[in-house]
Design an enzyme around this catalytic site. Structure first.
Site, PDB file in Angstrom:
ATOM      1  N   CYS A  57      27.085 -29.377   3.923  1.00  0.00           N
ATOM      2  CA  CYS A  57      28.134 -29.314   2.902  1.00  0.00           C
ATOM      3  C   CYS A  57      28.167 -28.119   1.995  1.00  0.00           C
ATOM      4  O   CYS A  57      28.812 -28.155   0.834  1.00  0.00           O
ATOM      5  CB  CYS A  57      28.382 -30.484   2.512  1.00  0.00           C
ATOM      6  SG  CYS A  57      26.949 -31.290   1.272  1.00  0.00           S
ATOM      7  N   THR A  58      26.839 -27.423   2.044  1.00  0.00           N
ATOM      8  CA  THR A  58      26.145 -26.451   0.998  1.00  0.00           C
ATOM      9  C   THR A  58      27.510 -25.571   0.499  1.00  0.00           C
ATOM     10  O   THR A  58      27.593 -25.285  -0.805  1.00  0.00           O
ATOM     11  CB  THR A  58      25.369 -25.590   1.519  1.00  0.00           C
ATOM     12  OG1 THR A  58      24.355 -26.250   2.236  1.00  0.00           O
ATOM     13  CG2 THR A  58      24.841 -24.614   0.237  1.00  0.00           C
TER      14      THR A  58
END
Length: 417
Positions: free
Chosen positions: A74-75
């Site tokens: 999800c960076t």
């Protein structure tokens, strides 16, 4: 049912789905430290594994399984990330799952997809990233349902995540959502935040007096005019000793002397040690035993008793990034007593404020406490620790993990009719 654990990390999906009665037959993880922990925690002998999902040539190389579980990175989507969305270097790995699905014949495709990501996926790129996820699953042959669930319903950590279920068309599968809060609360691991805390914590996790004052002032817990009315407990002193030399190897505070006992507000002690000093009522000690600290590792100056009760009235308040005076995340510095901790991340080291309203101590959470706040057992943590995983990696792994009890509840609702 059998499942593949993609982007496995330390196995939040593995733990939750196996607790729900499913069987892991393959796992994919590129981080060497996460792989080290995963192999120490679980029996992976005879299962399929790959280091890099981009290097898997074809989806046909993966064993058959009814469930594919993945918390794709999800960076680039998280509000704490660079917000490049699904086109970012890490978050675009979602499309590797789609590639592997498309490689398989229709009969060989898994019956169910289970995806987890940050809540911000719903609004990333004005909602187009979420629409793209749904569209890609649809084209791969899956009808989709989703729901945002908060980990605070099962553990004392505020962590909102979106869970997406893909149901293969033509297969009779049971709907999973909505999941009522009461269903999740039945799987609650800890009642309140104080239940997660270790009873005795090394002094290195505690902040100095000056840092405590900074954070209390910054968080509007006290004012400059109120400083003279409170005591700050930290790990530094004004007695000439260095911050590493306040307590000797036997756990006896060098700052406490026969001539200094009246000046308690000027003395800083390590609140995790157990030391002895005779007849030390001014330090909360027992005149018979001379114990300066409680067996819970907290200074009795923080333990106010009421009506003979043996339970200390200590306020436990979540503290946002105590190692940073200027915090990265928006919002308040402190929550109210025993509210869920702030969301654990890979970068931020959250902590707790311990107080009775007059005496204050602040410390960072330990790696074990962070693992507990994701629903992992102490046994699992100890296996990873004994395998040689460093504290910095243990923190990172907790921040990356999927909350285990949430996955367990979802896993029990994954059924083929």
């Amino acid at each position: 049912m059998k499942f593949i654990d993609f982007f496995a990390g330390i196995g939040g999906f593995h733990s939750g789905l196996t607790r729900a009665g499913h069987e892991m037959v393959g796992w994919v993880e590129w981080d060497k430290y996460a792989r080290q922990a995963y192999q120490a925690m679980y029996d992976t002998k005879g299962t399929y594994t790959a280091n890099d999902i981009t290097k898997i040539k074809s989806g046909r190389d993966i064993p058959d399984a009814e469930i594919w579980a993945f918390g794709s990175p999800c960076t680039n989507i998280s509000v704490a990330g660079n917000r490049k969305g699904l086109g970012g270097e890490q978050s675009r790995l979602f499309f590797e799952i789609i590639r592997l699905l498309e490689d398989r014949d229709w009969k060989e495709k898994p019956s169910l997809l289970l995806m987890e990501n940050v809540k911000n996926l719903l609004s990333s790129n004005r909602g187009w990233d979420f629409a793209r996820v749904i569209a890609e699953m649809d084209q791969a042959g899956y009808d989709v349902e989703w729901e945002v669930l908060n980990s605070s319903w099962v553990i004392p950590q505020n962590r909102e995540r979106i869970y997406i279920i893909g149901h293969k068309r033509g297969i009779a599968t049971s709907p999973v959502f909505p999941i009522n809060r009461s269903e999740l609360e039945k799987k609650r691991n800890f009642g309140i935040l104080r239940d997660v805390l270790e009873p005795a914590v090394d002094s290195k996790y505690y902040l100095s007096k000056d840092k405590v004052k900074q954070l209390l002032l910054n968080g509007k817990k006290i004012t400059y005019s109120g400083l003279s009315n409170i005591k700050i407990i930290g790990n530094t002193s004004k007695t000439g000793h260095s911050s590493q030399d306040v307590v000797d190897v036997q756990g006896i505070s060098k700052t406490i002397t026969a001539t200094e006992y009246k000046h308690t507000t000027q003395i800083a002690i390590k609140v995790n040690q157990v030391g002895n000093i005779s007849n030390s009522k001014s330090f909360g000690g027992n005149p018979q035993t001379g114990r300066v600290y409680s067996d819970r590792g907290l200074s009795p100056t923080l333990n106010t008793m009421q009506g003979g009760s043996r339970e200390p009235k200590i306020l436990v308040e979540p503290c946002l990034t105590p190692d940073r005076v200027n915090k990265r995340q928006n919002g308040r510095r402190f929550k109210d007593n025993d509210e869920p901790i702030f969301t654990i991340t890979t970068a931020d080291r959250h902590g707790v404020l311990l107080s009775n309203g007059k005496t204050y101590a602040i410390r960072k959470l330990t790696p074990l406490e962070c693992w507990r706040l994701q629903g992992f057992t102490d046994e699992q943590f100890n296996k990873a620790k004994e395998a040689g995983v460093s504290n910095s990696q243990l923190y990172k792994q907790a921040g990356n993990a999927v909350t285990v009890p949430i996955v367990e509840v979802i896993g029990k609702k994954l059924k083929i009719e």
